[in-house]
Design an enzyme around this catalytic site. Structure first.
Site, PDB file in Angstrom:
ATOM      1  N   GLY A 128       2.451   4.664   1.414  1.00  0.00           N
ATOM      2  CA  GLY A 128       1.337   4.273   0.530  1.00  0.00           C
ATOM      3  C   GLY A 128       0.731   5.529  -0.067  1.00  0.00           C
ATOM      4  N   ARG A 129      -0.526   5.420  -0.447  1.00  0.00           N
ATOM      5  CA  ARG A 129      -1.152   6.534  -1.164  1.00  0.00           C
ATOM      6  C   ARG A 129      -1.284   7.777  -0.289  1.00  0.00           C
ATOM      7  NH1 ARG A 129      -5.101   2.010  -3.389  1.00  0.00           N
ATOM      8  NH2 ARG A 129      -4.877   1.561  -1.191  1.00  0.00           N
ATOM      9  N   ILE A 130      -1.604   7.584   0.985  1.00  0.00           N
ATOM     10  CA  ILE A 130      -1.740   8.766   1.853  1.00  0.00           C
ATOM     11  C   ILE A 130      -0.352   9.309   2.194  1.00  0.00           C
ATOM     12  CG2 ILE A 130      -2.639   9.673   4.041  1.00  0.00           C
ATOM     13  CD1 ILE A 130      -4.774   7.425   3.930  1.00  0.00           C
ATOM     14  N   ARG A 134       7.759  -0.716   4.056  1.00  0.00           N
ATOM     15  CA  ARG A 134       8.134  -2.135   3.977  1.00  0.00           C
ATOM     16  C   ARG A 134       9.014  -2.371   2.759  1.00  0.00           C
ATOM     17  NH1 ARG A 134       2.295  -4.591   4.318  1.00  0.00           N
ATOM     18  NH2 ARG A 134       2.103  -2.649   3.198  1.00  0.00           N
ATOM     19  N   ILE A 147      -1.441   9.867  12.019  1.00  0.00           N
ATOM     20  CA  ILE A 147      -2.774   9.942  11.398  1.00  0.00           C
ATOM     21  C   ILE A 147      -3.203   8.556  10.933  1.00  0.00           C
ATOM     22  CG2 ILE A 147      -2.793  12.369  10.682  1.00  0.00           C
ATOM     23  CD1 ILE A 147      -1.806  11.368   7.872  1.00  0.00           C
ATOM     24  N   ALA A 148      -2.503   7.514  11.424  1.00  0.00           N
ATOM     25  CA  ALA A 148      -2.752   6.166  10.897  1.00  0.00           C
ATOM     26  C   ALA A 148      -3.707   5.392  11.807  1.00  0.00           C
ATOM     27  CB  ALA A 148      -1.438   5.458  10.715  1.00  0.00           C
ATOM     28  N   ARG A 149      -3.179   4.786  12.843  1.00  0.00           N
ATOM     29  CA  ARG A 149      -3.988   3.999  13.759  1.00  0.00           C
ATOM     30  C   ARG A 149      -3.344   4.016  15.133  1.00  0.00           C
ATOM     31  NH1 ARG A 149      -7.599   4.063  10.968  1.00  0.00           N
ATOM     32  NH2 ARG A 149      -8.933   2.429  10.127  1.00  0.00           N
ATOM     33  N   GLU A 163      -8.685   3.824  21.668  1.00  0.00           N
ATOM     34  CA  GLU A 163      -9.642   4.918  21.491  1.00  0.00           C
ATOM     35  C   GLU A 163     -11.075   4.364  21.426  1.00  0.00           C
ATOM     36  OE1 GLU A 163      -7.912   6.294  17.685  1.00  0.00           O
ATOM     37  OE2 GLU A 163      -9.825   5.774  16.742  1.00  0.00           O
ATOM     38  N   HIS A 221      -9.731  11.306  16.031  1.00  0.00           N
ATOM     39  CA  HIS A 221      -9.809  10.467  14.825  1.00  0.00           C
ATOM     40  C   HIS A 221     -10.687  11.133  13.754  1.00  0.00           C
ATOM     41  CE1 HIS A 221      -9.389   6.043  13.361  1.00  0.00           C
ATOM     42  NE2 HIS A 221      -9.458   6.883  12.335  1.00  0.00           N
ATOM     43  N   ILE A 222     -10.241  12.316  13.321  1.00  0.00           N
ATOM     44  CA  ILE A 222     -11.007  13.076  12.319  1.00  0.00           C
ATOM     45  C   ILE A 222     -10.220  13.262  11.021  1.00  0.00           C
ATOM     46  CG2 ILE A 222     -12.494  14.290  13.970  1.00  0.00           C
ATOM     47  CD1 ILE A 222     -10.555  16.735  13.664  1.00  0.00           C
ATOM     48  N   GLY A 223      -9.249  12.365  10.776  1.00  0.00           N
ATOM     49  CA  GLY A 223      -8.374  12.523   9.603  1.00  0.00           C
ATOM     50  C   GLY A 223      -9.131  12.687   8.296  1.00  0.00           C
TER      51      GLY A 223
HETATM   52  C1  GLV Z   1      -9.924   6.035   8.998  1.00  0.00           C
HETATM   53  O1  GLV Z   1      -9.242   5.933   9.962  1.00  0.00           O
HETATM   54  C2  GLV Z   1      -9.877   5.144   7.895  1.00  0.00           C
HETATM   55  O2  GLV Z   1      -9.206   4.097   7.982  1.00  0.00           O
HETATM   56  O3  GLV Z   1     -10.517   5.425   6.881  1.00  0.00           O
END
Ligand code: GLV
Length: 331
Positions: A153-155, A175, A234-236, A265, A283-285
């Protein structure tokens, strides 16, 4: 005046801005509400500003006036969107404004994992460093290697774009394939998941958490990765089976991991704390001052517009389930 709840502490000027339009109940003490407390707080509210709080059918049932819940996050797995649709409540999120900052974080973690930065620093701080050694803390190269992005996706695209300067080959899995012009721009090659796991030197996970993406990486997938590979999330939390990753790292079946998100978390699998080969961040992305401000303001814009106020009245910039709004008009 409509009433809103801001469920978490946030920039005071954003609260002031919301206060121009609404009767605001804020929570600058940042008390973490239980589900029952949140339901009780929302009983007389028209809108809510949240940051990852779980909003499900039971909370919505306790909040008969509620029209909109604005999430200060791009991911919205904390929303039960089917329940939102049933209740006619709009959910909104904060896409795009965090793409580049979160992609930077993916690279920071990937590079830190590959070059053993946390392990090196922890060791240095013990005072044990007394000489140069040819094999001291050797890691794996980033430049010239193969980046594997899962979730384009965008990230994910922002992560892939950065690979050019490092002379990397880019492979991805998603996907569905992204448009050919995006593949061309990123010089990115689509692979099925198995091929990507076997091919990539550094894998970065950037996909949303859903029932389908739960444990996208488990023991079987880790077993396909190269022993020299790194894995960055860096997702979930929940996209990786953390218990399986602890085992794979302990048995050195992959080289290292960089993790910003964890199952359950802010608790995390205690096995990670024992392992030198994992870089851990809380969780500081998206956590730069500028990006967090942009997210907070976008979340406020969504709330203001969805409740019919401000310059974008009726047109919140990033609705998740906009169809429910037609039901408000006709109601
Ligand atoms: C951070 O985890 C977000 O979803 O923005």
């Amino acid at each position: 005046m409509k009433k809103i709840l801001v469920a978490r502490a946030v920039f005071p000027d954003v609260i002031d801005r919301l206060g121009r339009y609404f009767d605001v109940e804020s929570n600058q003490a940042d008390h973490i509400f239980t589900s029952a407390e949140l339901g009780a707080k929302l009983a007389d509210k028209d809108g809510a500003f949240v940051a990852g709080e779980r909003i499900d059918a039971s909370i919505l049932a306790a909040a008969p006036r509620l029209r909109v819940v604005s999430n200060m996050a791009v991911g919205y797995n904390n929303f039960d969107i089917d329940a939102f649709n049933r209740a006619g409540v709009l959910g909104t999120n904060t896409p795009d404004v965090l793409n580049e900052t979160t992609a930077d974080m993916g690279w920071a973690l990937m590079m830190a994992a590959a070059r053993r930065m946390s392990e090196s620093e922890r060791w240095l701080r013990t005072g044990a460093w007394d000489r140069w050694a040819y094999d001291m803390l050797t890691g794996v190269d980033i430049h010239g290697s193969t980046l594997g992005v899962i979730g384009m996706g965008r990230i994910g695209q922002a992560v892939a774009r950065r690979a050019k300067g490092f002379g990397m080959r880019v492979v991805y899995h998603n996907r569905s394939r992204v448009a050919p012009e995006i593949e061309r721009e990123l010089n990115a090659e689509y692979l099925d998941k198995t091929a990507l796991l076997k091919t990539a030197d550094h894998i970065v996970l950037v996909l949303p958490y859903t029932a389908q993406s739960h444990h996208t990486i488990g023991a079987a997938e880790l077993a396909l990765m190269k022993p020299t590979a790194t894995l960055t999330n860096i997702a979930r939390g929940g996209i990786i089976d953390d218990a399986a990753l602890v085992v794979a790292l302990r048995e050195r079946r992959i080289a290292a991991a960089g993790l910003d998100v964890f199952e359950g978390e802010p608790k995390l699998n205690p096995g990670f704390l024992e392992l030198p080969s994992v870089v851990l961040t809380p969780h500081i992305g998206s956590a730069t001052e500028g990006t967090r401000r942009a997210m907070a303001n976008l979340a406020a814009d969504n709330l203001i517009a969805a409740l019919g106020e401000g310059p974008q009245a009726g047109q919140p910039p990033s609705p998740i389930n906009p169809d429910v709004m037609a039901r408000w008009v006709s109601a």
